[in-house]
Write an enzyme that holds these catalytic residues in place. Structure first.
Site, mmCIF file in Angstrom:
data_model
loop_
_atom_site.group_PDB
_atom_site.id
_atom_site.type_symbol
_atom_site.label_atom_id
_atom_site.label_comp_id
_atom_site.label_asym_id
_atom_site.label_seq_id
_atom_site.Cartn_x
_atom_site.Cartn_y
_atom_site.Cartn_z
ATOM 1 N N HIS A 1 1.116 5.200 0.914
ATOM 2 C CA HIS A 1 0.630 6.098 1.918
ATOM 3 C C HIS A 1 0.750 7.523 1.124
ATOM 4 C CE1 HIS A 1 0.972 4.031 5.672
ATOM 5 N NE2 HIS A 1 1.725 3.211 4.878
ATOM 6 N N HIS B 1 0.895 -1.164 -0.025
ATOM 7 C CA HIS B 1 -0.037 -0.077 0.078
ATOM 8 C C HIS B 1 0.696 1.252 0.051
ATOM 9 C CE1 HIS B 1 0.760 -1.177 4.043
ATOM 10 N NE2 HIS B 1 0.536 -0.011 4.386
HETATM 11 P P1 5GP Z 1 1.948 0.134 7.356
HETATM 12 O O1 5GP Z 1 2.773 0.660 8.592
HETATM 13 O O2 5GP Z 1 1.871 -1.123 7.185
HETATM 14 O O3 5GP Z 1 2.959 0.974 6.009
HETATM 15 O O4 5GP Z 1 0.850 1.126 7.451
HETATM 16 C C1 5GP Z 1 -0.551 0.539 7.512
HETATM 17 C C2 5GP Z 1 -1.634 1.632 7.795
HETATM 18 O O5 5GP Z 1 -2.673 0.870 7.778
HETATM 19 C C3 5GP Z 1 -1.449 2.440 9.162
HETATM 20 O O6 5GP Z 1 -1.231 3.607 8.786
HETATM 21 C C4 5GP Z 1 -2.876 1.901 9.635
HETATM 22 O O7 5GP Z 1 -3.376 3.050 10.532
HETATM 23 C C5 5GP Z 1 -3.798 1.604 8.780
HETATM 24 N N1 5GP Z 1 -4.744 0.699 9.001
HETATM 25 C C6 5GP Z 1 -4.682 -0.368 9.604
HETATM 26 N N2 5GP Z 1 -5.830 -0.989 9.870
HETATM 27 C C7 5GP Z 1 -6.600 -0.433 9.221
HETATM 28 C C8 5GP Z 1 -8.287 -0.419 8.776
HETATM 29 O O8 5GP Z 1 -8.823 -1.361 9.439
HETATM 30 N N3 5GP Z 1 -8.589 0.642 8.021
HETATM 31 C C9 5GP Z 1 -8.163 1.735 7.840
HETATM 32 N N4 5GP Z 1 -8.860 2.492 7.144
HETATM 33 N N5 5GP Z 1 -6.622 1.949 7.830
HETATM 34 C C10 5GP Z 1 -6.002 0.749 8.608
#
Ligand code: 5GP
Ligand code: ZN
Length: 135
Positions: free
Chosen positions: A101, A99
């Protein structure tokens, strides 16, 4: 993947605020935004990280990011953005479904990026040699 939270969002099993959707891509608001409008952009098919993502899927994601980012920025009154993609646990990747951001940035928002350091004498040449030998 059955235990992937983003696959559950894509399947409609968990609700979210959708920013954009088509057959291949979903963009939705991050549940814990760094700044308002913080948006996640994901392929609908499950891939763990960028290195697993086929180039056609990667191109499609970038094209959608370029399409929706101006709207995200205009919507929250931001002047710029960080585009981030964490790969692997050590980088801060928590959700194992690739994903991007889109993080809107506003003047004086106080968000800190990482702190860099200088190379020691001869270190850059050594690192470069090792990287190039693997390409
Ligand atoms: P990572 O640290 O893996 O790059 O980012 C994961 C992101 O997913 C985090 O910023 C977190 O807030 C978001 N996230 C995790 N669970 C959910 C969810 O159930 N719904 C949404 N909308 N975002 C989520
Ligand atoms: Zn997934």
């Amino acid at each position: 993947m059955s235990d992937c939270i983003f696959c559950k969002i894509i399947a409609g099993e968990i609700s979210t605020y959708k920013v954009y959707e088509d057959d291949d891509v979903l963009a939705f608001l991050d549940v814990t935004p760094v700044n308002p409008g913080h948006t996640l952009v994901v392929p609908k098919k499950h891939y763990n990280n960028l290195l697993d993502l086929p180039e056609t899927e990667a191109s499609k994601l970038i094209s959608i990011i370029k399409k929706i980012t101006p709207a995200v920025l205009a919507g929250v009154g931001a002047d710029g953005f960080n585009l981030e993609l964490n790969n692997g646990v050590v980088s801060g990747q928590v959700v194992n479904h690739v994903h991007w951001h889109i993080v809107p940035r506003l003047a004086g928002d106080g968000r800190e990026l990482w702190h860099g350091r200088s190379y020691d004498e001869g270190e850059a040449e050594e690192v470069l040699k090792k990287i190039k030998s693997k390409i």
